[in-house]
Design a protein around this motif. Structure first.
Motif, PDB file in Angstrom:
ATOM      1  N   ASN A 285       0.809  -1.222   0.000  1.00 51.45           N
ATOM      2  CA  ASN A 285       0.000   0.000   0.000  1.00 51.45           C
ATOM      3  C   ASN A 285       0.842   1.271   0.000  1.00 51.45           C
ATOM      4  O   ASN A 285       0.332   2.353   0.243  1.00 51.45           O
ATOM      5  CB  ASN A 285      -0.963   0.011   1.172  1.00 51.45           C
ATOM      6  CG  ASN A 285      -0.266  -0.108   2.518  1.00 51.45           C
ATOM      7  OD1 ASN A 285       0.960  -0.230   2.578  1.00 51.45           O
ATOM      8  ND2 ASN A 285      -1.037  -0.072   3.598  1.00 51.45           N
ATOM      9  N   SER A 286       2.145   1.137  -0.291  1.00 54.00           N
ATOM     10  CA  SER A 286       3.018   2.315  -0.281  1.00 54.00           C
ATOM     11  C   SER A 286       2.796   3.199  -1.503  1.00 54.00           C
ATOM     12  O   SER A 286       2.875   4.431  -1.413  1.00 54.00           O
ATOM     13  CB  SER A 286       4.492   1.888  -0.226  1.00 54.00           C
ATOM     14  OG  SER A 286       4.790   1.200   0.973  1.00 54.00           O
ATOM     15  N   TYR A 287       2.539   2.596  -2.655  1.00 53.58           N
ATOM     16  CA  TYR A 287       2.420   3.365  -3.896  1.00 53.58           C
ATOM     17  C   TYR A 287       1.214   2.912  -4.698  1.00 53.58           C
ATOM     18  O   TYR A 287       0.901   1.720  -4.741  1.00 53.58           O
ATOM     19  CB  TYR A 287       3.687   3.209  -4.752  1.00 53.58           C
ATOM     20  CG  TYR A 287       4.946   3.674  -4.043  1.00 53.58           C
ATOM     21  CD1 TYR A 287       5.171   5.030  -3.809  1.00 53.58           C
ATOM     22  CD2 TYR A 287       5.900   2.761  -3.605  1.00 53.58           C
ATOM     23  CE1 TYR A 287       6.310   5.461  -3.146  1.00 53.58           C
ATOM     24  CE2 TYR A 287       7.041   3.173  -2.946  1.00 53.58           C
ATOM     25  CZ  TYR A 287       7.244   4.532  -2.720  1.00 53.58           C
ATOM     26  OH  TYR A 287       8.357   4.945  -2.057  1.00 53.58           O
ATOM     27  N   ASP A 288       0.561   3.865  -5.357  1.00 56.51           N
ATOM     28  CA  ASP A 288      -0.599   3.539  -6.184  1.00 56.51           C
ATOM     29  C   ASP A 288      -0.376   3.868  -7.654  1.00 56.51           C
ATOM     30  O   ASP A 288      -1.317   3.911  -8.445  1.00 56.51           O
ATOM     31  CB  ASP A 288      -1.856   4.253  -5.676  1.00 56.51           C
ATOM     32  CG  ASP A 288      -1.717   5.775  -5.665  1.00 56.51           C
ATOM     33  OD1 ASP A 288      -0.678   6.292  -6.155  1.00 56.51           O
ATOM     34  OD2 ASP A 288      -2.640   6.441  -5.179  1.00 56.51           O
ATOM     35  N   ASN A 289       0.897   4.099  -8.044  1.00 57.29           N
ATOM     36  CA  ASN A 289       1.204   4.293  -9.460  1.00 57.29           C
ATOM     37  C   ASN A 289       2.613   3.801  -9.752  1.00 57.29           C
ATOM     38  O   ASN A 289       3.485   3.777  -8.873  1.00 57.29           O
ATOM     39  CB  ASN A 289       1.029   5.750  -9.882  1.00 57.29           C
ATOM     40  CG  ASN A 289       2.074   6.669  -9.277  1.00 57.29           C
ATOM     41  OD1 ASN A 289       3.173   6.792  -9.824  1.00 57.29           O
ATOM     42  ND2 ASN A 289       1.748   7.291  -8.144  1.00 57.29           N
ATOM     43  N   LYS A 290       2.844   3.405 -10.978  1.00 54.13           N
ATOM     44  CA  LYS A 290       4.097   2.744 -11.351  1.00 54.13           C
ATOM     45  C   LYS A 290       5.298   3.687 -11.315  1.00 54.13           C
ATOM     46  O   LYS A 290       6.412   3.271 -11.009  1.00 54.13           O
ATOM     47  CB  LYS A 290       3.963   2.090 -12.715  1.00 54.13           C
ATOM     48  CG  LYS A 290       3.741   3.037 -13.870  1.00 54.13           C
ATOM     49  CD  LYS A 290       3.814   2.325 -15.221  1.00 54.13           C
ATOM     50  CE  LYS A 290       2.705   1.342 -15.396  1.00 54.13           C
ATOM     51  NZ  LYS A 290       2.764   0.651 -16.702  1.00 54.13           N
ATOM     52  N   ASN A 291       5.111   4.958 -11.615  1.00 56.94           N
ATOM     53  CA  ASN A 291       6.251   5.878 -11.630  1.00 56.94           C
ATOM     54  C   ASN A 291       6.886   6.043 -10.257  1.00 56.94           C
ATOM     55  O   ASN A 291       8.112   6.082 -10.125  1.00 56.94           O
ATOM     56  CB  ASN A 291       5.816   7.241 -12.180  1.00 56.94           C
ATOM     57  CG  ASN A 291       5.472   7.195 -13.654  1.00 56.94           C
ATOM     58  OD1 ASN A 291       6.052   6.402 -14.398  1.00 56.94           O
ATOM     59  ND2 ASN A 291       4.535   8.018 -14.087  1.00 56.94           N
ATOM     60  N   ASP A 292       6.042   6.108  -9.218  1.00 58.71           N
ATOM     61  CA  ASP A 292       6.578   6.234  -7.861  1.00 58.71           C
ATOM     62  C   ASP A 292       7.329   4.966  -7.452  1.00 58.71           C
ATOM     63  O   ASP A 292       8.339   5.026  -6.746  1.00 58.71           O
ATOM     64  CB  ASP A 292       5.451   6.517  -6.863  1.00 58.71           C
ATOM     65  CG  ASP A 292       4.915   7.939  -6.984  1.00 58.71           C
ATOM     66  OD1 ASP A 292       5.585   8.771  -7.636  1.00 58.71           O
ATOM     67  OD2 ASP A 292       3.829   8.212  -6.442  1.00 58.71           O
ATOM     68  N   ILE A 293       6.836   3.798  -7.884  1.00 57.51           N
ATOM     69  CA  ILE A 293       7.522   2.540  -7.570  1.00 57.51           C
ATOM     70  C   ILE A 293       8.896   2.513  -8.232  1.00 57.51           C
ATOM     71  O   ILE A 293       9.904   2.152  -7.612  1.00 57.51           O
ATOM     72  CB  ILE A 293       6.695   1.331  -8.024  1.00 57.51           C
ATOM     73  CG1 ILE A 293       5.374   1.259  -7.245  1.00 57.51           C
ATOM     74  CG2 ILE A 293       7.486   0.035  -7.840  1.00 57.51           C
ATOM     75  CD1 ILE A 293       4.445   0.158  -7.705  1.00 57.51           C
ATOM     76  N   ILE A 294       8.959   2.906  -9.499  1.00 60.40           N
ATOM     77  CA  ILE A 294      10.237   2.899 -10.222  1.00 60.40           C
ATOM     78  C   ILE A 294      11.227   3.862  -9.578  1.00 60.40           C
ATOM     79  O   ILE A 294      12.414   3.542  -9.425  1.00 60.40           O
ATOM     80  CB  ILE A 294      10.005   3.245 -11.703  1.00 60.40           C
ATOM     81  CG1 ILE A 294       9.218   2.113 -12.384  1.00 60.40           C
ATOM     82  CG2 ILE A 294      11.331   3.462 -12.433  1.00 60.40           C
ATOM     83  CD1 ILE A 294       8.737   2.446 -13.775  1.00 60.40           C
ATOM     84  N   ASP A 295      10.757   5.031  -9.174  1.00 54.44           N
ATOM     85  CA  ASP A 295      11.644   5.974  -8.487  1.00 54.44           C
ATOM     86  C   ASP A 295      12.202   5.366  -7.210  1.00 54.44           C
ATOM     87  O   ASP A 295      13.383   5.517  -6.884  1.00 54.44           O
ATOM     88  CB  ASP A 295      10.891   7.264  -8.157  1.00 54.44           C
ATOM     89  CG  ASP A 295      10.610   8.109  -9.401  1.00 54.44           C
ATOM     90  OD1 ASP A 295      11.301   7.892 -10.423  1.00 54.44           O
ATOM     91  OD2 ASP A 295       9.716   8.968  -9.341  1.00 54.44           O
ATOM     92  N   HIS A 296      11.345   4.666  -6.479  1.00 51.20           N
ATOM     93  CA  HIS A 296      11.773   4.051  -5.223  1.00 51.20           C
ATOM     94  C   HIS A 296      12.830   2.973  -5.467  1.00 51.20           C
ATOM     95  O   HIS A 296      13.784   2.846  -4.702  1.00 51.20           O
ATOM     96  CB  HIS A 296      10.559   3.447  -4.519  1.00 51.20           C
ATOM     97  CG  HIS A 296      10.853   2.909  -3.153  1.00 51.20           C
ATOM     98  ND1 HIS A 296      10.382   3.513  -2.017  1.00 51.20           N
ATOM     99  CD2 HIS A 296      11.594   1.846  -2.734  1.00 51.20           C
ATOM    100  CE1 HIS A 296      10.806   2.833  -0.962  1.00 51.20           C
ATOM    101  NE2 HIS A 296      11.536   1.815  -1.383  1.00 51.20           N
ATOM    102  N   LEU A 297      12.664   2.200  -6.520  1.00 50.74           N
ATOM    103  CA  LEU A 297      13.577   1.094  -6.800  1.00 50.74           C
ATOM    104  C   LEU A 297      15.001   1.567  -7.083  1.00 50.74           C
ATOM    105  O   LEU A 297      15.935   0.770  -7.008  1.00 50.74           O
ATOM    106  CB  LEU A 297      13.066   0.282  -7.997  1.00 50.74           C
ATOM    107  CG  LEU A 297      11.853  -0.602  -7.743  1.00 50.74           C
ATOM    108  CD1 LEU A 297      11.357  -1.214  -9.051  1.00 50.74           C
ATOM    109  CD2 LEU A 297      12.180  -1.687  -6.737  1.00 50.74           C
TER     110      LEU A 297
END
Length: 408
Positions: A285-297
């Motif tokens: 539940n940390s991110y609800d869109n793919k761009n934020d996930i990629i930035d985190h990675l």
């Protein structure tokens, strides 16, 4: 593959007006399906009633066009144990299937419905044919011995897009279990009769028409309404900084793909952290869109042991407080490019995760992995859940195989 409701209703109603038992007409012409009959053979069913049950199933199969590229039929019986009667590819005509059903004898015993559903998942529906509906017709006259296990096994099947119809033959059956096992909506997937004498033409008509409406999902293609909770785990790859960077790069490819939809109504992703709160781990539940996930990675640090990562799946990643959705599949993608430091500890952690209902996809990269360890870490069937890559450049193959499991 799709039917227009008005045409289906008119044509099938017309066919059924003159139907007679033993001379059933085909109601799903040209529409393929894989159907498994799970037949209760417990001691509570009298032998004469088992013969009635066998005739009922034979009449059901007469309603389909059976063939290698049409409807395929399999059958199992269950009591204390499961007996595999015949597989989907064993018989290729209606006559052969009817003869095979007539040879099914009754072994008697208890009611291990959970084992029957598990057998179907591992031995019959271990592979999918693209676009072909997978259907279970579960027939029982009573409650299972282990309702929680039965409901869990049914959930694992439904998570793989298998549709479960239940034929309940009893006034005393526990409806809560039947409803939890059957697909939704229950009013079109549960067929209840009071006695074996009610297994007649009317019930055959209703059940067959319902199976006609089941749609197959394209294998390996996600859509915006497909739900799964997926957590990535960097296993032994984490001990090699270069390997970790490449593994995260492959994960980014999955997230960034045009077929990946992230959100509460679609896929949700997480990642097991690598040194408590100091690294790139994140919850479902940390991110609800793919761009934020990629930035985190793109934030990377050192990792701990593979066993710790797997244990974290159970204690944190797949917890409701961290975004786990109880009604959807739990999948872990474990990437390894070498043998774990403590194989026994790692395997024990994986066993606990699988007991908790987590499906483990193991991606083995390179030649330094222990093939025996990889096979024991992966969920069943191993041929599906074990992915081997020669190196980290095989991103396309990685994406295809992972997608085929995330969206079966």
């Amino acid at each position: 593959m799709e039917y227009r409701l008005c045409l289906l209703f008119i044509s099938c109603s017309a066919m059924m007006m003159s139907i007679s038992e033993g001379a059933l007409q085909k109601v799903c012409p040209g529409k393929p399906a894989d159907i498994v009959f799970a037949i209760d053979e417990s001691s509570s069913i009298w032998p004469v009633h088992f013969l009635t049950l066998r005739k009922f199933i034979a009449n059901l199969t007469d309603s389909f066009d059976i063939g290698p590229d049409q409807t395929r039929i399999a059958a199992i019986t269950y009591s204390d144990t499961v007996t595999h009667r015949f597989s989907l590819d064993d018989y290729k005509t209606n006559e052969d299937v009817r003869r095979a059903i007539s040879r099914i004898d009754q072994k008697t015993g208890g009611t291990r419905t959970d084992l029957a559903l598990k057998h179907i998942r591992h031995k019959i529906f271990s592979e999918s044919k693209e676009g072909v509906p997978q259907i279970v017709v579960l027939i029982t006259d009573g409650d299972s011995w282990y309702p929680e296990k039965t409901i869990h096994q049914a959930k694992l099947l439904k998570n793989r897009n298998v549709t479960i119809f239940t034929v309940a033959i009893s006034k005393k059956i526990k409806w809560e279990e039947v409803e939890m096992v059957s697909s939704q909506p229950t009013e079109s997937h549960i067929f209840s009769v009071d006695s074996f004498n009610d297994l007649g033409v009317t019930l055959v008509e209703r059940l067959v028409l319902s199976t006609c409406k089941v749609q197959g999902n394209p294998v390996g293609e996600c859509n915006i309404n497909f739900k799964s909770d997926v957590v990535f785990v960097l296993g032994s790859a984490s001990q090699n900084p270069g390997g970790a960077l490449k593994a995260v790069g492959m994960i980014e490819e999955i997230i960034a793909d045009k077929n990946t939809f992230v959100g509460d109504a679609s896929l949700r992703f997480g990642m097991v952290p690598r040194q408590c709160s100091l690294d790139l781990g994140f919850h479902l539940n940390s991110y609800d869109n793919k761009n934020d996930i990629i930035d985190h990675l793109r934030r990377r640090k050192q990792l701990s042991t593979t066993a710790d990562h797997i244990n974290y799946l159970v204690t944190d990643s797949f917890e409701y407080r961290n975004g786990d959705r109880p009604e959807v599949r739990n999948l872990a993608v474990l990437i390894m490019d070498r043998e774990s430091d403590d194989m026994a500890e790692t395997l024990a952690a994986a066993d606990l995760a699988k007991e908790a209902g987590i499906e483990i996809i193991v991606v083995a990269v390179g030649k330094q992995v222990n093939d025996n360890e990889i096979s024991m870490l992966a969920s069943q069937p191993i041929s599906d859940y074990k992915i081997t890559l020669s190196d980290y450049t095989e991103v396309a193959d990685f994406k295809h195989k992972v997608y085929s499991l995330i969206c079966p």
